[in-house]
Enzyme design. Sequence first.
Site, PDB file in Angstrom:
ATOM      1  CE  LYS A   1     -12.871  21.620  -2.383  1.00  0.00           C
ATOM      2  NZ  LYS A   1     -12.713  20.242  -2.230  1.00  0.00           N
ATOM      3  CG  ASN A   2     -13.834  18.223   0.668  1.00  0.00           C
ATOM      4  OD1 ASN A   2     -14.049  18.771  -0.424  1.00  0.00           O
ATOM      5  ND2 ASN A   2     -12.618  18.027   1.132  1.00  0.00           N
TER       6      ASN A   2
ATOM      7  NE  ARG B   1     -10.390  12.643  -7.233  1.00  0.00           N
ATOM      8  CZ  ARG B   1      -9.926  11.854  -8.187  1.00  0.00           C
ATOM      9  NH1 ARG B   1      -9.371  12.385  -9.258  1.00  0.00           N
ATOM     10  NH2 ARG B   1     -10.004  10.546  -8.087  1.00  0.00           N
TER      11      ARG B   1
ATOM     12  CB  CYS C   1      -6.137  19.096  -6.183  1.00  0.00           C
ATOM     13  SG  CYS C   1      -6.975  20.606  -5.733  1.00  0.00           S
TER      14      CYS C   1
ATOM     15  CG  ASP D   1      -7.499  18.272   2.405  1.00  0.00           C
ATOM     16  OD1 ASP D   1      -7.272  18.389   1.207  1.00  0.00           O
ATOM     17  OD2 ASP D   1      -8.059  17.273   2.908  1.00  0.00           O
TER      18      ASP D   1
ATOM     19  CB  VAL E   1      -3.738  11.062   2.989  1.00  0.00           C
ATOM     20  CG1 VAL E   1      -5.048  10.896   2.218  1.00  0.00           C
ATOM     21  CG2 VAL E   1      -3.997  10.962   4.487  1.00  0.00           C
TER      22      VAL E   1
HETATM   23  N1  EPU Z   1      -7.494   5.902  -3.481  1.00  0.00           N
HETATM   24  C1  EPU Z   1      -7.213   4.825  -4.291  1.00  0.00           C
HETATM   25  N2  EPU Z   1      -8.236   4.328  -5.065  1.00  0.00           N
HETATM   26  C2  EPU Z   1      -9.486   4.864  -5.070  1.00  0.00           C
HETATM   27  C3  EPU Z   1      -9.758   5.967  -4.223  1.00  0.00           C
HETATM   28  C4  EPU Z   1      -8.746   6.475  -3.439  1.00  0.00           C
HETATM   29  O1  EPU Z   1      -6.086   4.332  -4.296  1.00  0.00           O
HETATM   30  O2  EPU Z   1     -10.347   4.363  -5.800  1.00  0.00           O
HETATM   31  C5  EPU Z   1      -6.416   6.487  -2.649  1.00  0.00           C
HETATM   32  C6  EPU Z   1      -6.036   7.892  -3.112  1.00  0.00           C
HETATM   33  O3  EPU Z   1      -5.165   7.853  -4.220  1.00  0.00           O
HETATM   34  C7  EPU Z   1      -5.422   8.495  -1.878  1.00  0.00           C
HETATM   35  C8  EPU Z   1      -6.250   7.838  -0.766  1.00  0.00           C
HETATM   36  O4  EPU Z   1      -6.872   6.689  -1.334  1.00  0.00           O
HETATM   37  O5  EPU Z   1      -4.088   8.102  -1.765  1.00  0.00           O
HETATM   38  C9  EPU Z   1      -7.282   8.722  -0.136  1.00  0.00           C
HETATM   39  O6  EPU Z   1      -8.136   9.270  -1.124  1.00  0.00           O
HETATM   40  P1  EPU Z   1      -9.672   9.587  -0.842  1.00  0.00           P
HETATM   41  O7  EPU Z   1     -10.502   8.727  -1.729  1.00  0.00           O
HETATM   42  O8  EPU Z   1      -9.894   9.510   0.624  1.00  0.00           O
HETATM   43  O9  EPU Z   1      -9.773  11.086  -1.309  1.00  0.00           O
HETATM   44  P2  EPU Z   1     -10.917  11.773  -2.158  1.00  0.00           P
HETATM   45  O10 EPU Z   1     -12.253  11.258  -1.760  1.00  0.00           O
HETATM   46  O11 EPU Z   1     -10.560  11.772  -3.595  1.00  0.00           O
HETATM   47  C10 EPU Z   1     -11.394  13.679  -0.442  1.00  0.00           C
HETATM   48  C11 EPU Z   1     -11.357  15.166  -0.466  1.00  0.00           C
HETATM   49  C12 EPU Z   1      -9.916  15.639  -0.497  1.00  0.00           C
HETATM   50  C13 EPU Z   1      -9.209  15.115   0.741  1.00  0.00           C
HETATM   51  C14 EPU Z   1      -9.329  13.587   0.806  1.00  0.00           C
HETATM   52  C15 EPU Z   1      -8.738  13.001   2.062  1.00  0.00           C
HETATM   53  C16 EPU Z   1     -13.374  15.752  -1.629  1.00  0.00           C
HETATM   54  C17 EPU Z   1     -13.999  16.300  -2.847  1.00  0.00           C
HETATM   55  N3  EPU Z   1     -12.049  15.638  -1.647  1.00  0.00           N
HETATM   56  O12 EPU Z   1     -10.768  13.260  -1.642  1.00  0.00           O
HETATM   57  O13 EPU Z   1      -9.947  17.050  -0.448  1.00  0.00           O
HETATM   58  O14 EPU Z   1      -7.852  15.478   0.682  1.00  0.00           O
HETATM   59  O15 EPU Z   1     -10.712  13.199   0.729  1.00  0.00           O
HETATM   60  O16 EPU Z   1      -9.383  13.519   3.180  1.00  0.00           O
HETATM   61  O17 EPU Z   1     -14.041  15.431  -0.652  1.00  0.00           O
HETATM   62  C18 EPU Z   1      -9.433  19.230  -1.092  1.00  0.00           C
HETATM   63  O18 EPU Z   1     -10.483  19.578  -0.519  1.00  0.00           O
HETATM   64  O19 EPU Z   1      -8.580  20.046  -1.538  1.00  0.00           O
HETATM   65  C19 EPU Z   1      -9.149  17.807  -1.271  1.00  0.00           C
HETATM   66  C20 EPU Z   1      -8.208  17.343  -2.092  1.00  0.00           C
END
Ligand code: EPU
Length: 452
Positions: free
Chosen positions: A25-26, A99, A123, A325, A347
């Site tokens: 998915k990601n 997102r 989420c 996750d 995380v």
């Molecule tokens: N963060 C910030 N500022 C930003 C971006 C992120 O502070 O501008 C922080 C977040 O708040 C968090 C950390 O950085 O504490 C990591 O967030 P990240 O940006 O890595 O997460 P994401 O890209 O929003 C993706 C996956 C998530 C998965 C995370 C970590 C997708 C669509 N989502 O989220 O997956 O948990 O990376 O591996 O790719 C899921 O599949 O259920 C899911 C939540």
Amino acid sequence: MTVNDVLTVHGGTPLHGRIRVRGAKNLISKAMVAALLGDAPSRLYDVPRIRDVEVVRGLLELHGVRVSDGAEDGELVLDPANVASATSDEINVHAGSSRIPILFCGPLLHRLGHAFIPDLGGCHIGPRPIDFHIQALRQFGALVDKAPEGMHLTAPNGLHGTKLELPYPSVGATEQVLLTAVMAEGVTELRNAAVEPEIIDLICVLQKMGAIIKVHTDRVIEIQGVPRLGGYTHRPIPDRIEAASWAAAALATGGDIEVLGAEQVDMMTFLNVFRSVGGAYEVTDMRPPRAGSPGQEGKIRFWHPGGELKAVALETDVHPGFMTDWQQPLVVALTQARGLSIVHETVYEQRLGYTEALNSMGATIQVYRDCLGGTPCRFGRRDFKHSAVIAGPSKLHAADLVIPDLRAGFSHLIAALAAEGTSRVYGVDLINRGYEDFEAKLAALGAHAERA
Ligand code: EPU
């Protein structure tokens, strides 16, 4: 939530059988966005039927990308020949649903010179800010205007390569930089980048389109912008989060599940923990067909070998650490392990709220503000309950549960399957965001569950 959005689960039956996972998915959703950058059609295989894919498909179609199903089950063809602007009202239909829209910024700026991004969803696992994304886009030369209805972006002087360092190796912000830098003028150097397998697979997609991206050691990625990109044909990496979720379900219910399509290489950290807890697994490598031999699909069989499970201490982290996750499904199995398990979530600051529901089913889980059992993380000084101590084994009993988010939702489901008695799980439709056909898979594994 609708009246039908409830699953009645008769627990206590070990799950046995085989299911298949498809593309991650990601990665899939990001590869779909990447197709916007090309000047020729792209072809993506193994796309699961999940809500996140529908949302991205809808947004792409709104922007003139023709998305059609290919000949193979799970094949999508994305044709960006007629990319066009959409109105903010049309785009806002997708507000709050995922997102992924934030990743449309760079591609739309390249293709149209402007972008509108609706309010994000995804989420509810903490504040999930987008400051790294906005900072990066501004460094490329984008003008970002945050309005109550969403975010308007323009790039009056074009987008230009830049030097960036992320405060934390964010997956989304790294993807934002990649999707913007590939067609920006000049070279971009990204430091402290995330290097999750899904990101490396996205880099493979972009490379197939014509991008020049070097992944150096120490989380440094260098991207040389190119003036045009073509289409891609890509078979994505399998969904290692879904695979681990079914593995945890096998362990928590005392069952035996073969996950077709699962691959060892991107699950090594999970497999180590799974074995330390007392779970058993067997990897069968994929073998391509050769003359005289039909080939073989890769798979991993996960099972509970009997006897007691053992407590472990683990810390979630960016790759190659233990994925955040994987944490929620595994914690259900940890409620069955003898002793005190420790989980330090580094995380996300608020990803342990779901443990209350497990406690209502008889688990003994205490959450703490301290960084337990590992190195201090960003959240230790900020008063977030981000460590958990799980005392086991606990006999789980049935309960009425409300699903809070995708991964926690799956953990509620596993807990209901492991518990004695009949549970009602409300809000199960949320699980369709990331788990394809989960009800059919549950049935195939011998679970006793029905709607309402
Ligand atoms: N963060 C910030 N500022 C930003 C971006 C992120 O502070 O501008 C922080 C977040 O708040 C968090 C950390 O950085 O504490 C990591 O967030 P990240 O940006 O890595 O997460 P994401 O890209 O929003 C993706 C996956 C998530 C998965 C995370 C970590 C997708 C669509 N989502 O989220 O997956 O948990 O990376 O591996 O790719 C899921 O599949 O259920 C899911 C939540």
